[in-house]
Design an enzyme around this catalytic site. Structure first.
Site, PDB file in Angstrom:
ATOM      1  N   ASP A  22      -6.556  71.689  31.645  1.00 54.38           N
ATOM      2  CA  ASP A  22      -6.513  70.635  30.623  1.00 54.38           C
ATOM      3  C   ASP A  22      -5.363  69.695  30.969  1.00 54.38           C
ATOM      4  OD1 ASP A  22      -6.565  69.055  28.418  1.00 54.38           O
ATOM      5  OD2 ASP A  22      -6.429  70.661  26.945  1.00 54.38           O
ATOM      6  N   ASN A  35      -2.129  62.980  33.250  1.00 55.03           N
ATOM      7  CA  ASN A  35      -3.068  62.010  32.693  1.00 55.03           C
ATOM      8  C   ASN A  35      -2.428  60.637  32.717  1.00 55.03           C
ATOM      9  OD1 ASN A  35      -4.736  60.448  30.982  1.00 55.03           O
ATOM     10  ND2 ASN A  35      -5.429  62.295  29.926  1.00 55.03           N
ATOM     11  N   HIS A  72     -12.112  63.754  24.921  1.00 60.88           N
ATOM     12  CA  HIS A  72     -11.212  64.374  25.888  1.00 60.88           C
ATOM     13  C   HIS A  72     -12.037  65.305  26.774  1.00 60.88           C
ATOM     14  CE1 HIS A  72      -7.492  65.746  27.546  1.00 60.88           C
ATOM     15  NE2 HIS A  72      -7.708  66.995  27.195  1.00 60.88           N
ATOM     16  N   CYS A 132      -8.477  61.943  31.873  1.00 63.51           N
ATOM     17  CA  CYS A 132      -8.770  63.374  31.767  1.00 63.51           C
ATOM     18  C   CYS A 132     -10.159  63.687  32.337  1.00 63.51           C
ATOM     19  CB  CYS A 132      -8.675  63.838  30.315  1.00 63.51           C
ATOM     20  SG  CYS A 132      -9.713  62.894  29.194  1.00 63.51           S
TER      21      CYS A 132
END
Length: 1115
Positions: free
Chosen positions: A469, A200, A452, A205
């Protein structure tokens, strides 16, 4: 990952999760960047976390006279917590709010705890407007509080009409879920799952989740690999190559992959990487770019083949034989979430038939107005179906975007042929089976202003799901990928008996935002094999070389403790750098030859390495240690002793370097004979001093290194003048002046040396620098800009090239000027005015640069508001070289004494709205504004009187008295409207009432009865005993509404947002008897009707008010 780099932005809604730390760097980016611990903690199969809700009622809120304010302590998961707020903002114009570990100082060393939590400011009028933000954090001694520096604007919080402060009480809530901390440092995504994540960059993200989704469509990946690129392309300039490089690394790397090359190829700077964008928008833009880049190549048409479907917009008249249809393509479909329980309900709504009847009849060719039905049906669906779920929508009541967290289900298998193909058009190919399998679920966690993104993907359409993630990839069960992403609410039991222990519903702010389905019949084609033969050879070679370099650096880093870096400066380096790269001190050590030497290697062997490198035999080498002096200069301090040279490199580094730096810095002294061959170094006693010499030529404004000499401490400079003249190329008897360069931070210190004093009495020692020049006072009459060394060094130390940009074009340099950091405000604007050919420098207005956002600061520099240029260029702890300028029509001091107001003028008879800019002295009154306005507008008659009113959200809040000062009137937030006062209002009967009249309609999106105002509010004289029928007649005449339309209008007495409908026979004045309401806008006569007028929005300094009349802008 936790993002700690704070590049501030100036937008209102931007925010970041940060430890409070009396934050001073400005507003933050919107990314709610998740701590790495969070990812792992979430992915472990652990028990449900202890959860609790704490409510804190803060009385006398507006009178809190403290910077920080803590709540009482509450317990969740066996831990003590409290809420920390900054009532007036933590150096921002927003309420700042954090969750704090209450007993942090008393906890044992190395403590940490992980919590998911939300913080809310409750709206005490309408709960749906409660401001709630959610995040998660790994709390520890260094970051014992975490939360939102820009939680909500103070202007909204303190506005009594918004509902956040009632009776000066503010209600704050915290919902905290404590999870078990899992050690995530040792987690290896590749080893555990076979896949790697994406790093990131700050707020990317959303991009990472989309890229992972596209990468895991193998047919798409293969097409990207087959896009033509060459070995001469640079990834940072070529989107195809950057994407190929990224996909290759995702496929073959063992560690998470960076995306900086890709974002650079997009043309993004650091600021863009800290701005969160929309996934759907990025998806469309990226696919359009790739589609364009694929044209004329072997993979042309891939984007269409994968993602393009077609639907038909049709219209069919009911009573006559008239039909029309239009075929349109789509790459994704936007499906409604609000009011739909699942994907099928959204498709039902998508193809819902709309009837055109009544006033909404269709104008059919040759048939006139006709009743008709219209709708959408699908001709074909693509192999890869992308569904964008409309989780965000505009809330008219709030005039803002809101997130829809309602429960919304999506099936693992989606059958779009259901109910006999009700979604398909008659032209659809029914032989194609539109049965789809769910491939990806993109999730948004958070609110409308930030959050997020991550993705659940099953790359091969097997039973196994994976969560991508950012850097972390984990295996997930189907329940977590599907059921838990539906959104909605769940009921969580309380963990602490006796503490708020009734169960409460917890809104799930993490929910699906985008779905990707793959058609079952195309599965084998889409989920194809992609291997190295699909990748261009030049790309494989380039990336393998990159990987080898990376491994080499990694190895060097791992072995760094075994090596010492030795940087060796020589006379040649000083001669090369002084007067070009540097002016002060002697050398930039980063630009000299460095050696990577094993620590156990004897220093004598290192000297042999030096002998090979520089061709200087060992016996002719003498090394000096450098030392940093108290005045921050860096000079050779003393030669190495024989005992020190007998040690190992590692021992010598430790002896010489108290700061435990991994580097050893040395100066290599080599004496040369007349034939320029090296000689053995001379003996050095305590009486010998090594001095370095720089020569200055004022005619050329040039400083250069001319050499070094050993002098005797009791000798005098007079004795070496002939040698100095020889070094400078002058006759032996040339008169010169000598200065000692002492320091240059924070200011230059360069003092004259008396040639008759001894070197010791002048306090000269090893490593000192003497600058000299011809004596300026015995030279010819020619004068130079910088006549002597101190003034030249002062100039060099303070010179600053400034890039000036027009404020209207903040991305483009207009011109550059070389200025001095000590220039005054007047010096700077004078130089700018001279460059622009402007006679009056006071008409120049400057604005500083925000180093983080790469934008102008919101407020310009006031006239003589800063002392020096250096003050203009500083932004917090960063220094810029950019200034923005404007050329004003009047001098800045005069402008600063004026107040400029944007005033909307509603003409009494003409159907138009005109915006005027009124500029008056700050001590002027509203009466002066009205007098000025009268000279600019057309009045209905010469004696017409004007009034100035304050309008907000289509309601009138204030009539300004003529004697009110304009200095404190805010036209940034409210709309100022001027209008003629009708004659009937001037002669009111004591029994008459002047009431407010507003347009409204019911908000169809609300479960409870809510009303939404629109249009232009106005005043109306209400006579005693006047019926609604009589009032309606006057209103219709005033608004000039046709009979047919006016007959559909309803009339209501509205109090505090609730309508009470009136009949024609009702006496209207009886409803307006109360005098104790908070404000006149709380009770009004409401006109309920559809808002059919075309919306023409204009902005007054980014104001948010909409007017329905035609707009003209003057000034």
């Amino acid at each position: 990952m936790t993002m700690m780099t704070p590049p501030p932005l100036d937008q209102e809604d931007e925010e970041m999760l940060v430890p409070h730390s009396d934050f001073t760097e400005g507003p933050q980016p919107m990314e709610v960047a998740q701590p790495e611990a969070a990812s792992i903690a979430e992915n472990q199969q652990v028990d449900d976390p202890p959860t609790s809700k704490f409510t804190w009622a803060i009385e006398n809120f507006s009178r809190l006279n403290v910077k920080k304010h803590y709540s009482e302590t509450f317990v969740v998961g066996g831990y003590k917590w409290r809420i920390l707020i900054f009532p007036k903002g933590n150096n921002v114009d927003h309420l700042s709010m954090y969750l704090d570990v209450a007993d942090s100082p008393a906890l044992p060393y190395g403590w940490s705890r992980y919590a998911q939590f939300s913080l809310s400011v409750v709206n005490q009028i309408h709960n749906k407007y409660t401001v709630r933000k959610e995040t998660q954090h790994q709390f520890n001694a260094r970051e014992s509080d975490w939360g939102f520096t820009s939680f909500m604007p103070l202007s909204e919080l303190y506005d009594p009409n918004r509902g956040y402060l009632i009776n000066d009480a503010c209600i704050v809530e915290a919902e905290v879920a404590v999870r078990r901390v899992v050690d995530y440092w040792s987690y290896d995504s590749k080893k555990e799952t076979g896949y790697v994540g994406l790093k990131n960059q700050g707020a990317t993200c959303y991009m990472n989740s989309l890229l992972q989704t596209l990468y895991h469509i193998p047919y798409f990946r293969k097409a990207v690999y087959h896009m033509p690129t060459t070995e001469n392309d640079m990834p940072s300039w070529s989107i195809p190559l950057a994407l190929q490089s990224l996909f290759y690394k995702l496929q073959y790397s063992d560690n998470s992959v960076a995306t900086k090359e890709l974002t650079k190829s997009f043309g993004w700077d650091t600021y863009d990487s800290f701005m969160q964008h929309d996934v759907q928008e990025l998806n469309r833009v990226l696919c359009e770019k790739l589609e364009d880049k694929m044209k004329g190549t072997v993979v042309e048409g891939t984007i269409q083949q994968l993602f393009e479907g077609h639907h038909m917009n049709y219209l069919e008249c009911i009573n006559v034989d008239y039909k029309s249809s239009r075929k349109e393509s789509f790459y994704d479909l936007q499906l409604d979430v609000k009011g739909c329980q699942d994907v099928y309900a959204s498709f039902d709504k998508y193809v819902e038939v709309e009837r055109l009847e009544g006033d909404n009849k269709y104008q059919a060719e040759q048939y006139g107005l006709q009743e008709a039905k219209k709708g959408v049906l699908f001709i074909d669906f693509p192999p890869v179906l992308q569904l964008q779920l409309k989780r965000f929508e505009y809330d008219f009541m709030r005039d803002a975007m809101v997130k829809i967290n309602d429960r919304y289900e999506f099936p693992l298998q989606l059958d779009l042929d259901r109910d006999n193909g009700k979604y398909l058009s008659p032209d659809a190919d029914r032989s194609v089976r539109n049965l789809y399998m769910l491939h990806s679920v993109l999730v948004h966690s958070g609110g409308v202003h930030g959050g997020h993104y991550y993705a659940f993907i099953r790359p091969t359409l097997s039973e196994q799901w994976y969560k991508f993630d950012d850097e972390r990839v984990t295996k997930e069960d189907p329940k977590r990928a599907l059921d838990e992403q539906y959104g909605g609410e769940e009921e969580l039991p309380q963990a602490n008996p006796g503490f708020n222990n009734t169960p409460f519903k917890f809104t799930k702010y993490s929910n699906a935002y985008m779905l990707v389905y793959i058609r079952e019949s195309d599965k084998d084609k889409i989920i194809c094999n992609v291997d190295e033969k699909d990748i261009a050879e030049h790309l494989r070679i380039r990336l393998k070389k990159e990987q080898e370099e990376k491994e080499h650096k990694k190895k060097e880093k791992a072995e760094a403790h075994l090596y010492t870096i030795i940087k060796v400066a020589r006379d040649e380096d000083l001669a090369d750098q002084i007067g070009k790269d540097i002016y002060f001190d002697l050398v930039d050590h980063d630009k000299v030859r460095s050696f990577r030497i094993q620590k156990q290697l004897p220093f004598t062997l290192f000297k042999e390495e030096v002998a090979k490198e520089f061709r200087i035999p060992v016996q002719f080498q003498r090394f000096w240690l450098w030392a940093k002096r108290q005045n921050h200069t860096y000079r050779p301090n003393r030669p190495l002793t024989a005992q020190e040279e007998a040690q190992s490199v590692g021992q010598l580094r430790e002896v010489s370097n108290k700061a435990h730096n991994a580097e050893l810095k040395l100066f290599l002294e080599v004496e040369l004979g007349l034939d320029l061959r090296p000689l053995p170094p001379p003996d050095k006693s305590k009486e010998d001093i090594l001095l370095f010499f720089k020569f200055y030529d004022p005619a050329k404004e040039e400083l250069r290194y001319v050499g070094r000499l050993f002098v005797k401490a009791l000798g005098r400079p007079l004795e070496i003048l002939a040698k100095l003249n020889e070094m400078a190329g002058f006759p032996p008897n040339e008169q010169v002046q000598l200065f000692e360069e002492i320091k240059f931070e924070p200011t230059v210190m360069c003092e004259h040396i008396d040639v008759k004093f001894t070197f010791r009495s002048s306090q000269l020692e090893d490593g000192d620098i003497i600058c000299y020049q011809k004596n300026p006072y015995v030279m010819s009459d020619v004068r130079h800009r910088y006549q002597d060394i101190p003034t030249f060094l002062e100039y060099v130390n303070n010179r600053q090239v400034v890039h000036f940009r027009l404020l209207e074009k903040p991305k483009e340099d207009d011109f550059c000027l070389e200025l001095s950091k000590v220039f005054t405000y007047d010096d700077v604007v004078d130089r700018v005015a001279r460059h622009l050919g402007l006679d009056d420098p006071s008409k120049i207005r400057l604005t500083s640069h925000n180093c983080y956002s790469q934008q102008p600061k919101p407020q310009p520099i006031k006239y003589r508001g800063v002392e020096h240029l250096s003050d203009m260029l500083v932004h917090y702890n960063q220094t810029s070289d950019i200034l923005y300028y404007e050329v004003l029509d009047i001098p800045l001091p005069e402008l600063q004494g004026l107040k400029t107001l944007k005033v909307v003028f509603n003409h009494a008879t003409k159907d138009e709205v005109v915006i005027h800019s009124i500029r008056l002295p700050k001590n002027s009154t509203v009466g002066d504004v009205i007098s000025n306005l009268k000279t600019k507008v057309e009045l209905s008659h010469p004696n017409a009187e004007l009034r100035l009113i304050e309008v907000f959200y289509h309601k009138i809040y204030k009539i300004f008295p003529h004697n009110e000062k304009i200095e404190n009137i805010n036209d940034q937030y409210w709309t100022l409207r001027a209008e003629e006062i009708p004659e009937e209002e001037k002669n009111l009967d004591p029994r008459d009432r002047l009431i407010h009249v507003y347009h409204f309609m019911k908000d169809a999106n609300q479960n409870q009865m809510q009303i939404q105002n629109f249009g232009d509010p106005f005043f109306l004289v209400l006579h005693e005993d006047e019926t609604l029928a009589e009032v309606k007649g006057r209103i219709q005449k005033k608004l000039q509404v046709p009979d047919e339309e006016f007959s559909k209008w309803k009339f209501a007495f509205c109090s505090h947002g609730r309508p009470e409908y009136l009949e024609d026979a009702d006496i209207v004045s009886t409803r307006f008897q109360r005098r104790d309401v908070y404000g006149a806008w709380e009770q009004y006569l409401g006109l309920e009707h559809a808002d059919t007028a075309p919306k023409r929005s204009y902005t007054v300094n980014q104001n948010r008010h909409t007017y329905e009349k035609p707009v003209k802008i003057y000034n």
